[in-house]
Design a protein around this motif. Sequence first.
Motif, mmCIF file in Angstrom:
data_model
loop_
_atom_site.group_PDB
_atom_site.id
_atom_site.type_symbol
_atom_site.label_atom_id
_atom_site.label_comp_id
_atom_site.label_asym_id
_atom_site.label_seq_id
_atom_site.Cartn_x
_atom_site.Cartn_y
_atom_site.Cartn_z
ATOM 1 N N LEU A 295 0.824 -1.202 0.000
ATOM 2 C CA LEU A 295 0.000 0.000 0.000
ATOM 3 C C LEU A 295 0.860 1.255 0.000
ATOM 4 O O LEU A 295 0.548 2.244 -0.682
ATOM 5 C CB LEU A 295 -0.923 0.016 1.223
ATOM 6 N N GLN A 296 1.939 1.231 0.747
ATOM 7 C CA GLN A 296 2.819 2.394 0.803
ATOM 8 C C GLN A 296 3.552 2.613 -0.512
ATOM 9 O O GLN A 296 3.789 3.752 -0.924
ATOM 10 C CB GLN A 296 3.824 2.230 1.947
ATOM 11 N N ARG A 297 3.883 1.527 -1.200
ATOM 12 C CA ARG A 297 4.682 1.654 -2.428
ATOM 13 C C ARG A 297 3.837 1.789 -3.689
ATOM 14 O O ARG A 297 4.225 2.489 -4.623
ATOM 15 C CB ARG A 297 5.626 0.455 -2.565
ATOM 16 N N VAL A 298 2.687 1.123 -3.730
ATOM 17 C CA VAL A 298 1.891 1.053 -4.957
ATOM 18 C C VAL A 298 0.551 1.766 -4.823
ATOM 19 O O VAL A 298 -0.019 2.203 -5.819
ATOM 20 C CB VAL A 298 1.676 -0.425 -5.368
ATOM 21 N N GLY A 299 0.035 1.895 -3.607
ATOM 22 C CA GLY A 299 -1.318 2.399 -3.435
ATOM 23 C C GLY A 299 -2.303 1.257 -3.320
ATOM 24 O O GLY A 299 -1.960 0.096 -3.533
ATOM 25 N N HIS A 300 -3.553 1.580 -2.993
ATOM 26 C CA HIS A 300 -4.516 0.513 -2.748
ATOM 27 C C HIS A 300 -5.100 -0.047 -4.034
ATOM 28 O O HIS A 300 -5.025 -1.250 -4.288
ATOM 29 C CB HIS A 300 -5.621 0.985 -1.798
ATOM 30 N N LEU A 308 -12.595 10.419 -15.436
ATOM 31 C CA LEU A 308 -12.674 10.994 -14.102
ATOM 32 C C LEU A 308 -11.334 11.590 -13.699
ATOM 33 O O LEU A 308 -11.264 12.645 -13.078
ATOM 34 C CB LEU A 308 -13.102 9.921 -13.100
ATOM 35 N N GLN A 309 -10.237 10.931 -14.069
ATOM 36 C CA GLN A 309 -8.913 11.448 -13.727
ATOM 37 C C GLN A 309 -8.649 12.769 -14.453
ATOM 38 O O GLN A 309 -8.098 13.710 -13.876
ATOM 39 C CB GLN A 309 -7.840 10.420 -14.086
ATOM 40 N N ARG A 310 -9.075 12.873 -15.711
ATOM 41 C CA ARG A 310 -8.872 14.118 -16.458
ATOM 42 C C ARG A 310 -9.721 15.244 -15.870
ATOM 43 O O ARG A 310 -9.268 16.387 -15.760
ATOM 44 C CB ARG A 310 -9.228 13.902 -17.928
ATOM 45 N N ILE A 311 -10.952 14.926 -15.479
ATOM 46 C CA ILE A 311 -11.804 15.945 -14.876
ATOM 47 C C ILE A 311 -11.201 16.437 -13.567
ATOM 48 O O ILE A 311 -11.193 17.634 -13.267
ATOM 49 C CB ILE A 311 -13.223 15.388 -14.651
ATOM 50 N N ALA A 312 -10.669 15.510 -12.778
ATOM 51 C CA ALA A 312 -10.088 15.888 -11.488
ATOM 52 C C ALA A 312 -8.872 16.783 -11.660
ATOM 53 O O ALA A 312 -8.559 17.592 -10.785
ATOM 54 C CB ALA A 312 -9.718 14.635 -10.700
ATOM 55 N N GLN A 313 -8.180 16.654 -12.788
ATOM 56 C CA GLN A 313 -6.979 17.445 -13.013
ATOM 57 C C GLN A 313 -7.274 18.764 -13.715
ATOM 58 O O GLN A 313 -6.364 19.526 -13.999
ATOM 59 C CB GLN A 313 -5.978 16.622 -13.828
ATOM 60 N N SER A 314 -8.529 19.034 -14.028
ATOM 61 C CA SER A 314 -8.885 20.260 -14.727
ATOM 62 C C SER A 314 -9.671 21.169 -13.792
ATOM 63 O O SER A 314 -10.015 20.818 -12.667
ATOM 64 C CB SER A 314 -9.713 19.931 -15.973
ATOM 65 N N SER A 315 -10.014 22.345 -14.307
ATOM 66 C CA SER A 315 -10.776 23.311 -13.518
ATOM 67 C C SER A 315 -12.274 23.124 -13.671
ATOM 68 O O SER A 315 -13.060 23.842 -13.048
ATOM 69 C CB SER A 315 -10.391 24.735 -13.942
ATOM 70 N N ALA A 316 -12.721 22.152 -14.507
ATOM 71 C CA ALA A 316 -14.147 21.952 -14.721
ATOM 72 C C ALA A 316 -14.862 21.510 -13.459
ATOM 73 O O ALA A 316 -16.068 21.672 -13.326
ATOM 74 C CB ALA A 316 -14.365 20.922 -15.833
ATOM 75 N N ALA A 377 -6.371 13.704 -4.382
ATOM 76 C CA ALA A 377 -6.632 12.271 -4.234
ATOM 77 C C ALA A 377 -6.597 11.570 -5.583
ATOM 78 O O ALA A 377 -6.029 10.480 -5.718
ATOM 79 C CB ALA A 377 -7.989 12.060 -3.561
ATOM 80 N N ALA A 378 -7.194 12.165 -6.613
ATOM 81 C CA ALA A 378 -7.198 11.546 -7.936
ATOM 82 C C ALA A 378 -5.799 11.495 -8.530
ATOM 83 O O ALA A 378 -5.414 10.497 -9.158
ATOM 84 C CB ALA A 378 -8.139 12.315 -8.861
ATOM 85 N N ARG A 379 -5.025 12.570 -8.329
ATOM 86 C CA ARG A 379 -3.663 12.573 -8.880
ATOM 87 C C ARG A 379 -2.757 11.585 -8.163
ATOM 88 O O ARG A 379 -1.757 11.124 -8.723
ATOM 89 C CB ARG A 379 -3.075 13.984 -8.798
ATOM 90 N N GLY A 380 -3.069 11.261 -6.911
ATOM 91 C CA GLY A 380 -2.229 10.341 -6.151
ATOM 92 C C GLY A 380 -2.430 8.875 -6.480
ATOM 93 O O GLY A 380 -1.707 8.025 -5.961
ATOM 94 N N LEU A 381 -3.412 8.555 -7.317
ATOM 95 C CA LEU A 381 -3.699 7.163 -7.664
ATOM 96 C C LEU A 381 -3.039 6.786 -8.971
ATOM 97 O O LEU A 381 -2.926 7.612 -9.892
ATOM 98 C CB LEU A 381 -5.217 6.951 -7.779
ATOM 99 N N LYS A 382 -2.620 5.537 -9.064
ATOM 100 C CA LYS A 382 -2.047 5.041 -10.308
ATOM 101 C C LYS A 382 -3.157 4.844 -11.336
ATOM 102 O O LYS A 382 -4.268 4.441 -10.991
ATOM 103 C CB LYS A 382 -1.314 3.717 -10.071
#
Length: 654
Positions: A295-300, A308-316, A377-382
């Motif tokens: 979990l520490q090295r790869v994430g859950h 969803l990842q693109r939306i989280a990284q934008s201003s929309a 949170a979204a940017r921190g996920l693989k």
Amino acid sequence: MSNADSNAGSSAPSAGAPAPLRRFGRFELRALLSKSSRSMLWLVLDPRSSQELMLCMPRQAPNSPAALAHWLKMADTAARVQHPNLAHVVEVGQVEHWPYLAYDRALGETLDERLSRQGLPLPVEAAQWLCQGLEGLAFAHEAGHAHRDVQSGSWVVDAAGHVRLLGLEVAQDVFPANTDFNTLTRRALREAAEEDVLRTGLVLHRVLTGRAVLDEADLNLVLQRMQPQGSELVRLSFETPQPIAEPLRAIANRSVDRQARQRYHSARSFLRALEGWRGSVSEQGGMVAQLLDRLQRVGHLPIASLRLQRIAQSSAMESTHASELSTLVLQDMALSLEMLRRVNNALKSHGQSVSGGAILNMQRAIAMLGLNGVQQAARGLKPWPGPLNEAHAARLQSLMRRVQRAAQVAQVLRPAGYDAEVVYLITVMQNLGRLLLQYHFPEDAQQIRQLMQAPEPTAEQPNPSGMSEQSAAFAVLGCDLETLGTAVARYWSLGDELLHMMRRYPPDAPVRAGAHPGDVELLRLTCSLAHELIEALDLPEHKRQIGVELATRRYARILGLGLRDVLLALNPETPAEDSLQAQPAETVAATVAPAVTPGSPQPSALRNRLRGRTDGSELPLSPPASAALAAAPASPGAGSDSTSPMPPVAPSGL
């Protein structure tokens, strides 16, 4: 006594003679420590150094000069394999045509000597001994060597409890005199290594029970009597000198299972199961520690929706309403779990205790962390599928769909007044261990599924059954899947109430929650029912209706639900008037919901609506409920290997 023993003259120690000779070459014989049909271990004195040694040699001498040369070559190569759990070889030699390996007696006493002198160890100590021996055995196998005659006398234990394996490559197979030893294949080595693992399982039985397996001191004779070669079944008795924990019992029984495909095929897999159990008992190490490290090295989990990842990284996202944003986050299981982890860890870091209850409402979590917290949170996920290959990613995808389906059913069946988001997330958390295992250890998850499959029928067992999920997890991991999930939830500071709700109700236990079950227990039972219903849909079609009825009957009185509620939850797209018609009276009597008594939980909103259609009376059921079940889609993930992209599935009711 073999012919080779009798032809060895005065120089050969004969294990079968009534009065063994007192000398072997320059060595003075002191005692026979261990013997089998393939090897023997002698305690000797070396007069040159006045040092006690242990001589390990084959029971039958090599039958040709070429065989002797091959024996010495393999033994010398194996003696150079260095590992803390492999006994150091002092000397590789021969007396006439009898080869031997010499070990320092100071390494310790054999396992047989220790058991006869001190009695049985505690199960945890026995597992520790076996783990050390398996460490050395696995290292030897990976170096290209096999033992071929693992016995309880093959392990030496010193005063500090350090275990070492001796006798590597001593009991080599006897081939015809004209054999070309260069043609021996890796397959023969692999088969010998698997027999080493099987014999180690028998040693574990010997240590746990305090008696010889099948009353045979020689494990080679036990192998001949065991299924499938023989007719004997080796199982750990429930009448053992000391109580044996269920995980350890499952590990021991799997190691000697009558079906060869069900056993451990490598020392490493056997070792991981034992270490997993030891770690769960001591609350350190084992599978839980490995998972937390991942979990520490790869994430859950990886984020499944690139959109969803693109939306989280934008201003929309800034113009999105909180309820819409909550629905969007809940579409992705990885992001939902990450938001729970972050908001509850934030509370803990600010000194606020969550022991009374974790934050499980996504809108509240978003309000506390803000839009920036969602984006972080979204940017921190693989991104999907993380380190998984295509096949393992498809299996994880299928499991996620199955969990989402159970969560949606739980939302429909939830008691009136309970938050749909909370019910959805509790259902997901009840599967946390399964999801994390499939992502981080997909091979172990595959082993568990294989053990749960029924073995091939035999004349003795025409209708065999596979292991339960819990027993299979014990045999592979040394702990159950709920232990993994609750350990991670505790690591995430999710509170004691959620830890309780995460544990599904045992499928073989009657449902009893007291006269006035609280909110925590009601939510736990609702989510557990949803899982049992999804599992019932995995059954063959002729058993599906019975499975749904049995699950409904278990929870009906506590949750105030009836069969119509359940059928409509499983098939919400079919109108109640069409899917929930009359059925035979005997089925109604078995499945109708009991009357709600004062003090019992209030019926769900769905059930209230159904009662309103008939002025408070029960609807008569006309076509069989199997029609509605046939319309209900089977649980995704039971046998699905679909590789199509996983569409975002919004929880119903949000």
